[in-house]
Design a protein around this motif. Structure first.
Motif, PDB file in Angstrom:
ATOM      1  N   TYR A  82      -0.622   1.766  -5.571  1.00 36.18           N
ATOM      2  CA  TYR A  82      -1.780   1.416  -4.754  1.00 36.18           C
ATOM      3  C   TYR A  82      -1.925   2.444  -3.648  1.00 36.18           C
ATOM      4  CZ  TYR A  82      -1.787  -3.332  -6.672  1.00 36.18           C
ATOM      5  OH  TYR A  82      -1.850  -4.405  -7.492  1.00 36.18           O
ATOM      6  N   TYR A  83      -3.147   2.770  -3.287  1.00 36.97           N
ATOM      7  CA  TYR A  83      -3.390   3.582  -2.104  1.00 36.97           C
ATOM      8  C   TYR A  83      -4.752   3.227  -1.534  1.00 36.97           C
ATOM      9  CZ  TYR A  83      -6.183   6.577  -5.187  1.00 36.97           C
ATOM     10  OH  TYR A  83      -7.108   7.035  -6.070  1.00 36.97           O
ATOM     11  N   GLU A  84      -4.945   3.624  -0.284  1.00 37.96           N
ATOM     12  CA  GLU A  84      -6.185   3.288   0.411  1.00 37.96           C
ATOM     13  C   GLU A  84      -7.079   4.524   0.465  1.00 37.96           C
ATOM     14  OE1 GLU A  84      -7.614   1.141   4.537  1.00 37.96           O
ATOM     15  OE2 GLU A  84      -5.504   1.469   4.129  1.00 37.96           O
TER      16      GLU A  84
ATOM     17  N   ASN B 103     -11.442   2.861   3.225  1.00 27.12           N
ATOM     18  CA  ASN B 103     -11.472   1.402   3.416  1.00 27.12           C
ATOM     19  C   ASN B 103     -11.493   0.622   2.104  1.00 27.12           C
ATOM     20  OD1 ASN B 103     -11.483   1.758   6.171  1.00 27.12           O
ATOM     21  ND2 ASN B 103     -13.712   1.793   6.290  1.00 27.12           N
TER      22      ASN B 103
ATOM     23  N   LEU C  92       0.842  -1.201   0.000  1.00 27.36           N
ATOM     24  CA  LEU C  92       0.000   0.000   0.000  1.00 27.36           C
ATOM     25  C   LEU C  92       0.876   1.249   0.000  1.00 27.36           C
ATOM     26  CD1 LEU C  92      -2.969  -0.632   2.419  1.00 27.36           C
ATOM     27  CD2 LEU C  92      -3.058  -0.106   0.007  1.00 27.36           C
TER      28      LEU C  92
ATOM     29  N   ILE D 224      -9.005  -0.378  -1.350  1.00 27.38           N
ATOM     30  CA  ILE D 224      -7.670  -0.328  -1.951  1.00 27.38           C
ATOM     31  C   ILE D 224      -7.856  -0.020  -3.426  1.00 27.38           C
ATOM     32  CG2 ILE D 224      -5.598  -1.619  -2.488  1.00 27.38           C
ATOM     33  CD1 ILE D 224      -6.100  -3.218   0.064  1.00 27.38           C
TER      34      ILE D 224
END
Length: 90
Positions: free
Chosen positions: A47-49, A52, A33, A54
């Motif tokens: 990738y990032y959050e 809640n 992440l 991804i």
């Protein structure tokens, strides 16, 4: 006219091969992440959050890297072909 046609053929061939290789490479790379593959604006994948979830993002490097590689390689190959044929003098 013939060298322009050859340039376009070589350009698209090399760009397609590099694009396919990049897609295979991106598919095999494991990222954590908040990690990106590449840097600046020409990154390939990240990738990032967000709330809640991804989320995968894709940078413009996935298009520009094959185009730049195809342009440079096609230019060199057409130049070498013309020098061997004797139609181009430096």
């Amino acid at each position: 006219m013939l060298s322009i046609r050859k340039f376009i053929e070589i350009f698209f061939s090399i760009a397609t091969i590099v694009f396919a290789a990049l897609l295979i490479y991106i598919n095999k790379v494991e990222l954590e992440l908040n990690e990106r593959l590449g840097s600046e604006i020409f990154y390939l994948k990240g990738y990032y959050e967000e709330n809640n979830m991804i989320v995968t993002e894709q940078g413009i490097g996935i298009i520009f890297i094959p185009l730049i590689a195809g342009f440079i390689c096609a230019g060199f190959l057409v130049l070498i072909m013309n020098l061997k044929k004797g139609t181009c003098k430096i």
